[in-house]
Design a protein around this motif. Structure first.
Motif, PDB file in Angstrom:
ATOM      1  N   SER A 115       0.838  -1.199   0.000  1.00 42.63           N
ATOM      2  CA  SER A 115       0.000   0.000   0.000  1.00 42.63           C
ATOM      3  C   SER A 115       0.872   1.247   0.000  1.00 42.63           C
ATOM      4  N   VAL A 116       0.440   2.237  -0.765  1.00 40.22           N
ATOM      5  CA  VAL A 116       1.063   3.552  -0.734  1.00 40.22           C
ATOM      6  C   VAL A 116      -0.002   4.550  -0.296  1.00 40.22           C
ATOM      7  N   TRP A 117       0.468   5.703   0.211  1.00 40.89           N
ATOM      8  CA  TRP A 117      -0.457   6.672   0.795  1.00 40.89           C
ATOM      9  C   TRP A 117      -0.267   8.011   0.103  1.00 40.89           C
ATOM     10  N   GLY A 118      -1.279   8.409  -0.650  1.00 40.64           N
ATOM     11  CA  GLY A 118      -1.254   9.682  -1.333  1.00 40.64           C
ATOM     12  C   GLY A 118      -2.154  10.703  -0.662  1.00 40.64           C
ATOM     13  N   CYS A 119      -2.410  11.800  -1.366  1.00 43.31           N
ATOM     14  CA  CYS A 119      -3.272  12.851  -0.794  1.00 43.31           C
ATOM     15  C   CYS A 119      -4.678  12.341  -0.531  1.00 43.31           C
ATOM     16  N   GLY A 120      -5.140  11.386  -1.340  1.00 43.49           N
ATOM     17  CA  GLY A 120      -6.483  10.862  -1.179  1.00 43.49           C
ATOM     18  C   GLY A 120      -6.584   9.650  -0.280  1.00 43.49           C
ATOM     19  N   GLY A 121      -5.480   9.283   0.370  1.00 45.35           N
ATOM     20  CA  GLY A 121      -5.503   8.141   1.266  1.00 45.35           C
ATOM     21  C   GLY A 121      -4.756   6.941   0.720  1.00 45.35           C
ATOM     22  N   ARG A 122      -5.150   5.768   1.176  1.00 46.23           N
ATOM     23  CA  ARG A 122      -4.435   4.528   0.868  1.00 46.23           C
ATOM     24  C   ARG A 122      -4.784   4.011  -0.523  1.00 46.23           C
ATOM     25  N   ILE A 123      -3.726   3.558  -1.243  1.00 46.92           N
ATOM     26  CA  ILE A 123      -3.885   2.929  -2.550  1.00 46.92           C
ATOM     27  C   ILE A 123      -3.175   1.581  -2.507  1.00 46.92           C
ATOM     28  N   GLU A 124      -3.905   0.513  -2.755  1.00 45.98           N
ATOM     29  CA  GLU A 124      -3.339  -0.831  -2.699  1.00 45.98           C
ATOM     30  C   GLU A 124      -2.841  -1.227  -4.087  1.00 45.98           C
ATOM     31  N   LEU A 125      -1.597  -1.710  -4.141  1.00 44.86           N
ATOM     32  CA  LEU A 125      -0.971  -2.052  -5.415  1.00 44.86           C
ATOM     33  C   LEU A 125      -0.638  -3.540  -5.478  1.00 44.86           C
ATOM     34  N   THR A 126      -1.114  -4.202  -6.507  1.00 44.06           N
ATOM     35  CA  THR A 126      -0.606  -5.527  -6.857  1.00 44.06           C
ATOM     36  C   THR A 126       0.587  -5.319  -7.775  1.00 44.06           C
ATOM     37  N   VAL A 127       1.313  -6.389  -8.077  1.00 46.45           N
ATOM     38  CA  VAL A 127       2.444  -6.261  -8.995  1.00 46.45           C
ATOM     39  C   VAL A 127       1.972  -5.780 -10.362  1.00 46.45           C
ATOM     40  N   ASN A 128       0.850  -6.309 -10.839  1.00 48.47           N
ATOM     41  CA  ASN A 128       0.330  -5.895 -12.142  1.00 48.47           C
ATOM     42  C   ASN A 128      -0.024  -4.404 -12.159  1.00 48.47           C
ATOM     43  N   LYS A 129      -0.669  -3.941 -11.095  1.00 48.38           N
ATOM     44  CA  LYS A 129      -1.028  -2.520 -11.031  1.00 48.38           C
ATOM     45  C   LYS A 129       0.219  -1.646 -10.871  1.00 48.38           C
ATOM     46  N   PHE A 130       1.167  -2.127 -10.092  1.00 48.76           N
ATOM     47  CA  PHE A 130       2.441  -1.428  -9.896  1.00 48.76           C
ATOM     48  C   PHE A 130       3.157  -1.241 -11.231  1.00 48.76           C
ATOM     49  N   MET A 131       3.242  -2.297 -12.026  1.00 46.37           N
ATOM     50  CA  MET A 131       3.940  -2.215 -13.306  1.00 46.37           C
ATOM     51  C   MET A 131       3.154  -1.385 -14.319  1.00 46.37           C
ATOM     52  N   ALA A 132       1.825  -1.463 -14.275  1.00 46.95           N
ATOM     53  CA  ALA A 132       1.014  -0.637 -15.174  1.00 46.95           C
ATOM     54  C   ALA A 132       1.220   0.848 -14.872  1.00 46.95           C
ATOM     55  N   LEU A 133       1.353   1.178 -13.598  1.00 46.78           N
ATOM     56  CA  LEU A 133       1.605   2.559 -13.206  1.00 46.78           C
ATOM     57  C   LEU A 133       2.967   3.025 -13.707  1.00 46.78           C
ATOM     58  N   LEU A 134       3.960   2.153 -13.617  1.00 48.70           N
ATOM     59  CA  LEU A 134       5.302   2.505 -14.093  1.00 48.70           C
ATOM     60  C   LEU A 134       5.324   2.711 -15.608  1.00 48.70           C
ATOM     61  N   LYS A 135       4.521   1.935 -16.334  1.00 48.96           N
ATOM     62  CA  LYS A 135       4.428   2.136 -17.785  1.00 48.96           C
ATOM     63  C   LYS A 135       3.903   3.533 -18.094  1.00 48.96           C
ATOM     64  N   ALA A 136       2.981   4.017 -17.277  1.00 45.52           N
ATOM     65  CA  ALA A 136       2.436   5.360 -17.472  1.00 45.52           C
ATOM     66  C   ALA A 136       3.434   6.437 -17.057  1.00 45.52           C
ATOM     67  N   VAL A 137       4.222   6.166 -16.004  1.00 44.04           N
ATOM     68  CA  VAL A 137       5.200   7.138 -15.515  1.00 44.04           C
ATOM     69  C   VAL A 137       6.392   7.249 -16.473  1.00 44.04           C
ATOM     70  N   GLN A 138       6.857   6.103 -17.001  1.00 42.76           N
ATOM     71  CA  GLN A 138       8.006   6.036 -17.914  1.00 42.76           C
ATOM     72  C   GLN A 138       9.277   6.616 -17.285  1.00 42.76           C
ATOM     73  N   PRO A 139       9.711   6.060 -16.146  1.00 39.47           N
ATOM     74  CA  PRO A 139      10.945   6.549 -15.516  1.00 39.47           C
ATOM     75  C   PRO A 139      12.175   6.001 -16.231  1.00 39.47           C
ATOM     76  N   ASP A 140      13.344   6.482 -15.828  1.00 38.86           N
ATOM     77  CA  ASP A 140      14.599   5.930 -16.339  1.00 38.86           C
ATOM     78  C   ASP A 140      15.049   4.733 -15.508  1.00 38.86           C
ATOM     79  N   TRP A 141      14.737   4.793 -14.214  1.00 39.62           N
ATOM     80  CA  TRP A 141      14.927   3.603 -13.385  1.00 39.62           C
ATOM     81  C   TRP A 141      13.941   3.654 -12.228  1.00 39.62           C
ATOM     82  N   TYR A 142      13.653   2.491 -11.673  1.00 41.00           N
ATOM     83  CA  TYR A 142      12.666   2.449 -10.594  1.00 41.00           C
ATOM     84  C   TYR A 142      13.031   1.384  -9.579  1.00 41.00           C
ATOM     85  N   GLN A 143      12.501   1.589  -8.383  1.00 38.88           N
ATOM     86  CA  GLN A 143      12.627   0.619  -7.296  1.00 38.88           C
ATOM     87  C   GLN A 143      11.575  -0.462  -7.474  1.00 38.88           C
TER      88      GLN A 143
END
Length: 445
Positions: A115-143
């Motif tokens: 779970s991560v905590w943003g301005c709107g509260g708790r957001i639960e991430l599965t691996v699939n959702k985590f990777m989908a978010l990274l595809k949208a972010v398009q970083p150079d490297w990630y944890q």
């Protein structure tokens, strides 16, 4: 991405250049170094124009999934990634899971989610959702996704072992999805080393993570206030021996100057730079010295100002107090004694704040709740902190690390911490010295 070491000082301190950064691979970063703290895509209190008036800033900007996860759909619609979305056009983008300046609530991790905590509260991430978010972010490297809820000093051995297993499982799933993704082609992955304060689990996590095709390593669970510095140093030193020399090591959640120096000596290359923001939020200004010149006038100024800094050390498990607990490396401009102090924040500092304003003016801005206070303090604290890292690299290049340590620790009202008496050894003969469960559990095997 590749770390090219130019020298190793005292057997563990690594000096070099991290090359091949960014989409073009043309950017580089000298190490030891810290990243640029930009959790929402910009540095708190500062516009991009104001930020770039500061010199010698690192090219790598850190954004956090906890800050941008709730904007997933917006980023998917935008299609061009978070770098362009936030105006970080020339920056190398590193994406971490949590904001190092904000303590994360514990007890919300499962075998399949974090779970991560943003301005709107708790957001639960599965691996699939985590990777989908990274595809949208398009970083150079990630944890990679990780279970990092074992920083508290009362965490059981069973829970720590589960954390390591979960983190390795998440890493394998992330790597599998990463390899299948065209959007993440050329993006690097940092594996996360967990293990709490249990040496065997730290070593197991490091060894297993090093077997995976990762570009570098995030050392998690060592946050300021969560662990005694002596124990932290011993664990990092042991972990570093298990990691390849040509890959960078990024330490999460550690930012105080004395802790940075100790961790650099243990073999850490990269740090997060949330500490100046925390100091700013307290209405304080960094004032410790890192000048390694032998200027006698500067020495007199520092001696006269030493009474300005006062603070205490954190004890294990006090991470929640980090936002409000003043450290010995800063002056509290809320204090009424600064109302008629017409000196700059730091004598000799060339930042915009110190060049144009006085302590009395910053005190006035703070007590009247003016937004300009945060802007000016953030300018100074960011400039001062990144200047400290520049001085650290110069000290290592000129064999003046001991002098720098004396300057930093004495100016901060600190003395070097002597090692505790070893009361246990692991199977590899590594001393473990801290009056916590790690000593007892290691010595019992």
């Amino acid at each position: 991405m590749k770390l090219e070491l130019s020298r190793v000082v005292q057997g563990t301190i690594r000096v070099g250049v991290l090359k091949g950064l960014g989409k073009t691979g043309q950017q580089s970063l000298e190490v030891p170094a810290c990243l640029l703290y930009t959790p929402f895509g910009t540095m708190p209190h500062l516009t991009q124009d104001t930020l770039h008036t500061l010199g010698n800033l690192p090219p790598v900007a850190q954004v956090t999934l906890s800050s941008i996860a709730e904007h997933h759909e917006v980023l998917e619609d935008f299609k061009d990634g978070f770098r362009k979305f936030s105006g970080l056009h020339d920056s190398v983008l590193y994406c971490s899971l949590h904001d190092p300046a904000s303590p994360t609530p514990t007890g919300y991790t499962t075998n399949k989610t974090v779970s991560v905590w943003g301005c709107g509260g708790r957001i639960e991430l599965t691996v699939n959702k985590f990777m989908a978010l990274l595809k949208a972010v398009q970083p150079d490297w990630y944890q990679s996704m990780a279970d990092g809820e074992t920083w508290q000093n009362d965490t059981s051995r069973k829970r720590v072992r589960k954390s390591v297993d979960r983190t390795l499982g998440h890493l394998d799933e992330c790597l599998l999805l990463h390899q299948k993704s065209q959007e993440l082609e050329g993006v690097e992955v940092f594996g996360v080393v967990e293990g709490g304060d249990i040496l065997e689990e730290r070593l197991r996590s490091a060894r297993e993570t090093a077997k995976r095709p990762v570009a570098g390593f995030c050392l998690d669970g060592f946050q300021s206030g969560s662990m005694d510095q002596t124990l932290r140093t011993q664990l990092i030193t042991a972990v570093a021996k298990e990691l390849p020399e040509d890959k960078p090591r990024l330490l999460q959640g550690v930012g105080q100057p004395d802790e940075v120096l100790a961790c650099v000596e243990a073999g850490v290359d990269l740090f997060e730079s949330h500490f100046p923001f925390q100091v700013t939020e307290r209405g304080c200004a960094l004032s410790f010295s890192f000048d390694i010149s032998s200027d006698p006038e500067l020495a007199v100024l520092e001696l006269n100002e030493k009474k300005d800094t006062a603070g205490g050390t954190l004890h294990n498990g006090e991470q929640d107090n980090l936002k409000t607990q003043k450290t010995p490396f800063e002056i509290n401009l809320n204090d009424n004694r600064f109302k008629d102090d017409f000196r700059p924040l730091v004598e000799g500092c060339g930042c915009y704040c110190c060049t144009n304003h006085q302590r009395a003016y910053l005190h006035h801005l703070l007590v009247t709740n003016e937004l300009l206070a945060g802007v000016l303090l953030m300018i100074h604290n960011t400039s001062h902190y990144h200047g400290f890292f520049e001085a650290l690299r110069k000290a290592l290049a000129s064999d003046k690390l001991d002098l720098l340590k004396r300057r930093v620790l004495e100016r901060g009202g600190r003395t070097e911490t002597k090692g505790l008496r070893p009361i246990g050894r692991d199977s590899r003969g590594i001393d473990v010295a801290c009056p916590s469960k790690v000593s007892l559990e290691v010595s019992s095997n």
